[in-house]
Design a protein around this motif. Structure first.
Motif, PDB file in Angstrom:
ATOM      1  N   ASN A 137       1.166   5.104  11.570  1.00  0.00           N
ATOM      2  CA  ASN A 137       1.380   5.112  10.124  1.00  0.00           C
ATOM      3  C   ASN A 137       2.914   4.902  10.472  1.00  0.00           C
ATOM      4  OD1 ASN A 137      -1.074   5.138   9.123  1.00  0.00           O
ATOM      5  ND2 ASN A 137      -0.921   7.499   8.838  1.00  0.00           N
ATOM      6  N   PHE A 138       3.457   5.984  10.984  1.00  0.00           N
ATOM      7  CA  PHE A 138       5.017   5.676  11.443  1.00  0.00           C
ATOM      8  C   PHE A 138       5.534   4.422  11.664  1.00  0.00           C
ATOM      9  CE2 PHE A 138       9.335   6.810  13.234  1.00  0.00           C
ATOM     10  CZ  PHE A 138       9.675   7.626  12.458  1.00  0.00           C
ATOM     11  N   SER A 139       4.954   3.644  12.487  1.00  0.00           N
ATOM     12  CA  SER A 139       5.301   2.433  13.174  1.00  0.00           C
ATOM     13  C   SER A 139       5.259   1.293  12.049  1.00  0.00           C
ATOM     14  CB  SER A 139       4.576   2.023  14.191  1.00  0.00           C
ATOM     15  OG  SER A 139       4.818   0.766  14.715  1.00  0.00           O
ATOM     16  N   ARG A 140       4.210   1.489  11.202  1.00  0.00           N
ATOM     17  CA  ARG A 140       3.991   0.444  10.318  1.00  0.00           C
ATOM     18  C   ARG A 140       5.082   0.524   9.058  1.00  0.00           C
ATOM     19  NH1 ARG A 140      -1.309  -1.211   8.400  1.00  0.00           N
ATOM     20  NH2 ARG A 140      -2.772  -1.202  10.234  1.00  0.00           N
ATOM     21  N   VAL A 141       5.466   1.846   8.783  1.00  0.00           N
ATOM     22  CA  VAL A 141       6.372   2.239   7.694  1.00  0.00           C
ATOM     23  C   VAL A 141       7.909   1.563   8.257  1.00  0.00           C
ATOM     24  CG1 VAL A 141       7.641   3.567   6.016  1.00  0.00           C
ATOM     25  CG2 VAL A 141       5.001   3.707   6.602  1.00  0.00           C
ATOM     26  N   VAL A 142       8.202   1.984   9.510  1.00  0.00           N
ATOM     27  CA  VAL A 142       9.532   1.427  10.083  1.00  0.00           C
ATOM     28  C   VAL A 142       9.549  -0.297  10.232  1.00  0.00           C
ATOM     29  CG1 VAL A 142      10.483   0.791  12.366  1.00  0.00           C
ATOM     30  CG2 VAL A 142       9.767   3.321  11.758  1.00  0.00           C
ATOM     31  N   THR A 143       8.413  -0.894  10.434  1.00  0.00           N
ATOM     32  CA  THR A 143       8.500  -2.385  10.345  1.00  0.00           C
ATOM     33  C   THR A 143       8.123  -2.992   9.150  1.00  0.00           C
ATOM     34  OG1 THR A 143       6.335  -2.523  11.473  1.00  0.00           O
ATOM     35  CG2 THR A 143       8.283  -2.484  12.894  1.00  0.00           C
ATOM     36  N   ARG A 144       7.440  -2.365   8.227  1.00  0.00           N
ATOM     37  CA  ARG A 144       6.705  -3.202   7.135  1.00  0.00           C
ATOM     38  C   ARG A 144       6.722  -2.223   5.906  1.00  0.00           C
ATOM     39  NH1 ARG A 144       0.900  -3.789   9.401  1.00  0.00           N
ATOM     40  NH2 ARG A 144       0.510  -4.603   7.261  1.00  0.00           N
ATOM     41  N   GLY A 145       7.616  -1.292   5.779  1.00  0.00           N
ATOM     42  CA  GLY A 145       7.558  -0.144   4.972  1.00  0.00           C
ATOM     43  C   GLY A 145       7.460  -0.691   3.503  1.00  0.00           C
ATOM     44  N   ARG A 146       8.353  -1.825   3.106  1.00  0.00           N
ATOM     45  CA  ARG A 146       8.431  -2.168   1.782  1.00  0.00           C
ATOM     46  C   ARG A 146       7.476  -3.418   1.520  1.00  0.00           C
ATOM     47  NH1 ARG A 146      13.110  -4.955   1.657  1.00  0.00           N
ATOM     48  NH2 ARG A 146      13.677  -4.555   3.937  1.00  0.00           N
ATOM     49  N   GLU A 147       6.377  -3.630   2.265  1.00  0.00           N
ATOM     50  CA  GLU A 147       5.464  -4.657   2.094  1.00  0.00           C
ATOM     51  C   GLU A 147       4.651  -4.279   1.073  1.00  0.00           C
ATOM     52  OE1 GLU A 147       3.550  -6.621   5.749  1.00  0.00           O
ATOM     53  OE2 GLU A 147       1.676  -5.654   4.571  1.00  0.00           O
ATOM     54  N   PRO A 148       4.303  -5.377   0.060  1.00  0.00           N
ATOM     55  CA  PRO A 148       3.516  -4.922  -0.975  1.00  0.00           C
ATOM     56  C   PRO A 148       2.012  -4.550  -0.403  1.00  0.00           C
ATOM     57  CG  PRO A 148       4.664  -7.028  -1.489  1.00  0.00           C
ATOM     58  CD  PRO A 148       5.021  -6.598   0.060  1.00  0.00           C
ATOM     59  N   ASP A 149       1.707  -3.310  -1.257  1.00  0.00           N
ATOM     60  CA  ASP A 149       0.299  -3.082  -0.775  1.00  0.00           C
ATOM     61  C   ASP A 149       0.029  -2.548   0.443  1.00  0.00           C
ATOM     62  OD1 ASP A 149      -0.446  -3.551  -3.536  1.00  0.00           O
ATOM     63  OD2 ASP A 149      -0.794  -5.551  -2.851  1.00  0.00           O
ATOM     64  N   LEU A 150       1.150  -2.149   1.157  1.00  0.00           N
ATOM     65  CA  LEU A 150       0.977  -1.615   2.703  1.00  0.00           C
ATOM     66  C   LEU A 150       0.027  -0.325   2.605  1.00  0.00           C
ATOM     67  CD1 LEU A 150       1.669  -1.835   5.609  1.00  0.00           C
ATOM     68  CD2 LEU A 150       3.602  -0.185   4.970  1.00  0.00           C
ATOM     69  N   GLU A 151      -0.855  -0.424   3.517  1.00  0.00           N
ATOM     70  CA  GLU A 151      -1.963   0.761   3.561  1.00  0.00           C
ATOM     71  C   GLU A 151      -1.732   1.724   5.167  1.00  0.00           C
ATOM     72  OE1 GLU A 151      -5.771  -0.600   0.946  1.00  0.00           O
ATOM     73  OE2 GLU A 151      -5.844  -0.823   3.282  1.00  0.00           O
ATOM     74  N   LEU A 152      -1.860   2.953   4.704  1.00  0.00           N
ATOM     75  CA  LEU A 152      -1.801   3.714   6.065  1.00  0.00           C
ATOM     76  C   LEU A 152      -3.106   4.448   6.005  1.00  0.00           C
ATOM     77  CD1 LEU A 152       1.673   5.354   4.924  1.00  0.00           C
ATOM     78  CD2 LEU A 152       1.267   3.328   6.355  1.00  0.00           C
ATOM     79  N   SER A 153      -3.213   5.183   7.320  1.00  0.00           N
ATOM     80  CA  SER A 153      -4.611   5.728   7.469  1.00  0.00           C
ATOM     81  C   SER A 153      -4.414   7.402   7.334  1.00  0.00           C
ATOM     82  CB  SER A 153      -4.727   5.492   9.123  1.00  0.00           C
ATOM     83  OG  SER A 153      -5.008   4.161   9.203  1.00  0.00           O
ATOM     84  N   THR A 154      -5.506   7.670   6.550  1.00  0.00           N
ATOM     85  CA  THR A 154      -5.576   9.289   6.336  1.00  0.00           C
ATOM     86  C   THR A 154      -6.923   9.308   7.562  1.00  0.00           C
ATOM     87  OG1 THR A 154      -7.599   9.012   4.800  1.00  0.00           O
ATOM     88  CG2 THR A 154      -4.960   9.059   4.353  1.00  0.00           C
ATOM     89  N   PRO A 155      -7.365  10.505   7.715  1.00  0.00           N
ATOM     90  CA  PRO A 155      -8.568  11.030   8.632  1.00  0.00           C
ATOM     91  C   PRO A 155      -9.710  10.328   8.079  1.00  0.00           C
ATOM     92  CG  PRO A 155      -7.302  13.167   8.207  1.00  0.00           C
ATOM     93  CD  PRO A 155      -6.644  12.117   7.312  1.00  0.00           C
ATOM     94  N   SER A 156      -9.916   9.960   6.730  1.00  0.00           N
ATOM     95  CA  SER A 156     -11.136   9.228   6.473  1.00  0.00           C
ATOM     96  C   SER A 156     -11.158   8.096   5.904  1.00  0.00           C
ATOM     97  CB  SER A 156     -11.617  10.533   5.111  1.00  0.00           C
ATOM     98  OG  SER A 156     -10.810  10.593   4.311  1.00  0.00           O
TER      99      SER A 156
END
Length: 533
Positions: free
Chosen positions: A380-399
């Motif tokens: 999740n952290f890496s996604r936001v570092v490199t793509r944080g302003r990408e429209p509709d970026l999704e991150l993972s929760t436990p479920s």
């Protein structure tokens, strides 16, 4: 959980001592490169008028002789902390001559790696220890990485808060153990949600081409036909990614924040056990040690993490040793970029939001973390570092996977009661700080990283950052510095030089023996707590 938090905040608000219980203790460490008028890294020595970087309480250096670090005293006042940071900047600018301070986190134009001067602290054993540690960092990670600047935000609750929280939660532990466990819970929750801070405050989506010299696998895109600058279109903080303080070698370290002793054990093992990759670094070159040891970590400070548990240590005592003996005293947030559009790199709304976020992390339930969860959080952290302003970026929760925007807005909603409580008990401004950050989730163009990207694409990272450095220097120099403040800084500089000389005169053993004794402290039994059967 929301009802429990509401009840706790209500109990705080009704306590007669509420205004003292939530007087957050803060300190800021802000780094900035000295540069020459042309935007190249300064090759000059640390100015004598700034005192000794070994002993000065508020003006020192980090990795490089050119990387200044400004330190504010611990304070419970937002405005006082900012004023102290402003005064340090104002005094330093008077001492720089035609040099400037680079206001971005990613560095200025760089030439050869060897042209980056390593910080010098004098001839004493303790001074040489600091310099040799930095030589080791240069050999292990390259000196370029060590020119990246940021802000470290030190945070704690006052001593009176912990007995109150113990009483409220009906906890019967020793108060130091209770405080340590709650800070560990804060750290675990911080890891779960720190991507939000990177999104809101990341300000390093681009770099100068000179920073990438010798790296062909960086994956960045040029911003101009001449390839003077590179970026990732939706990045927030390259400083916190693979190009910055993110070591592949250290990924073998599985650091757990569930118990303090396992954290200490893991770092201690990395400091005392040799690491084959570093055995080829020469022990001595041109009469100077080149690293403190050939272990995975030379000292605990080499472990790169967005947050650290901390405790003030005695002179000559490793901070890991102090932490093992006394528990966690405060936490250090290390994922904050310099905001190049702010004179001191940070402002009051950001400080107040950090307070809100850290109190939220402290008071929310914090289940123990598994290594599987840590892997998901790192992704999740890496996604936001490199793509944080990408429209509709999704991150993972436990479920499930959720959008960054929706998750962030949910956290903002949970922070509303915290903000209202602090507005009434501490000082107005917390709800306004929350409103400002919420707008960034609704409109990514309001983020510092988007604003930097806009400037870079109008020219280059180097030209935009150099213009900003010149503008901010002019802004500071047009503001008078009170004579009493100037005299205080002059006195502190002179006193620090005397203290350095006294330390040098007091040395009675060789550096080799000093280093051996220092490293032996990591092998003490007290640094290896016994686990219960």
């Amino acid at each position: 959980m929301k009802k429990r938090i509401a009840a706790l905040l209500d109990a705080l608000a009704q306590d007669p001592k509420a205004r003292t219980l939530l007087r957050f203790q803060r300190g800021i460490e802000k780094e900035a490169l000295r540069i020459d008028p042309n935007g190249l890294l300064a090759q000059t020595a640390h100015p004598k008028t700034l005192g000794s970087p070994l002993t000065h309480a508020s003006i020192t250096t980090d990795y490089s002789e050119a990387l200044l670090e400004f330190i504010t005293p611990v304070s419970d006042s937002t405005e006082q902390t900012l004023q102290q940071l402003h005064n340090i900047h104002r005094y330093v600018y008077d001492q720089l001559g035609d040099e400037l301070l680079w206001t971005a986190s990613m560095p200025c134009a760089l030439t050869a790696d060897s042209d980056i001067p390593v910080a010098q602290y004098g001839s004493s054993n303790s001074a040489r220890l600091k310099t040799v540690y930095r030589y080791g960092l240069g050999h292990r990670y390259g000196r370029r990485m060590q020119t990246i600047a940021g802000i470290h935000y030190n945070f704690s609750l006052p001593e009176s808060f912990w007995p109150w929280l113990q009483s409220y939660t009906q906890n019967t532990q020793d108060v130091n153990d209770f405080r340590t466990e709650r800070y560990l819970g804060l750290i675990r929750n911080f890891q779960r949600w720190s991507w939000l801070l990177v999104y809101l405050f990341g300000a390093s989506p681009a770099v100068c081409s000179t920073f990438l010299k010798g790296r062909k696998d960086h994956g960045l895109e040029p911003t101009d036909a001449e390839h003077n600058s590179y970026h990732l279109p939706y990045a927030t903080s390259l400083r916190m990614g693979g190009l910055g303080y993110n070591s592949d070698t250290q990924k073998s370290l599985q650091v757990c924040y569930n118990q303090l002793d396992t954290y200490v054990d893991t770092l201690r093992a990395a400091i005392v056990e040799p690491h084959p990759a570093y055995s080829d670094i020469p022990k001595i070159l041109d009469g100077e040690y080149q690293q403190l040891s050939d272990c995975l970590l030379q000292i605990e400070n080499e472990f790169y993490s967005p947050i650290r548990p901390k405790r003030v240590s005695r002179s000559g005592e490793p901070s890991l040793h102090a932490l093992a003996l006394g528990g966690i005293e405060y936490i250090e947030v290390r994922c904050i970029d310099l905001n190049p559009f702010l004179p001191t790199g940070i402002d009051a709304p950001q400080i107040r939001f950090l307070d809100l976020f850290l109190l939220y992390c402290l008071l929310k339930d914090s289940p123990q973390c598994t290594f599987e969860e840590q892997a998901r959080l790192a992704d999740n952290f890496s996604r936001v570092v490199t793509r944080g302003r990408e429209p509709d970026l999704e991150l993972s929760t436990p479920s499930e996977r959720v959008s960054l925007k929706d998750w962030g807005l949910n956290i903002m909603t949970e922070l509303e009661d915290f903000a209202a409580t602090l507005d009434s008990l501490i000082e107005p401004g917390y709800s306004e700080a929350l409103r400002i950050q919420r707008q960034k989730l609704l409109d990514p163009e309001l983020t510092p990283s988007a604003q930097v990207s806009q400037r870079v694409q109008q020219g280059s990272f180097f030209s935009a950052a150099l213009n900003q450095a010149r503008n901010i220097k002019t802004e500071f120099l047009t503001q008078p510095l009170e004579e009493s403040i100037r005299q205080r800084f002059e006195a502190e500089a002179a006193q620090s030089l005397k203290e350095q000389a006294a330390i040098e005169a007091a040395d009675e053993i060789s550096f080799e023996e000093f280093l051996r004794r220092f490293l032996d402290q990591y092998r003490l039994e007290s640094l290896h707590p016994k686990h219960p059967d």
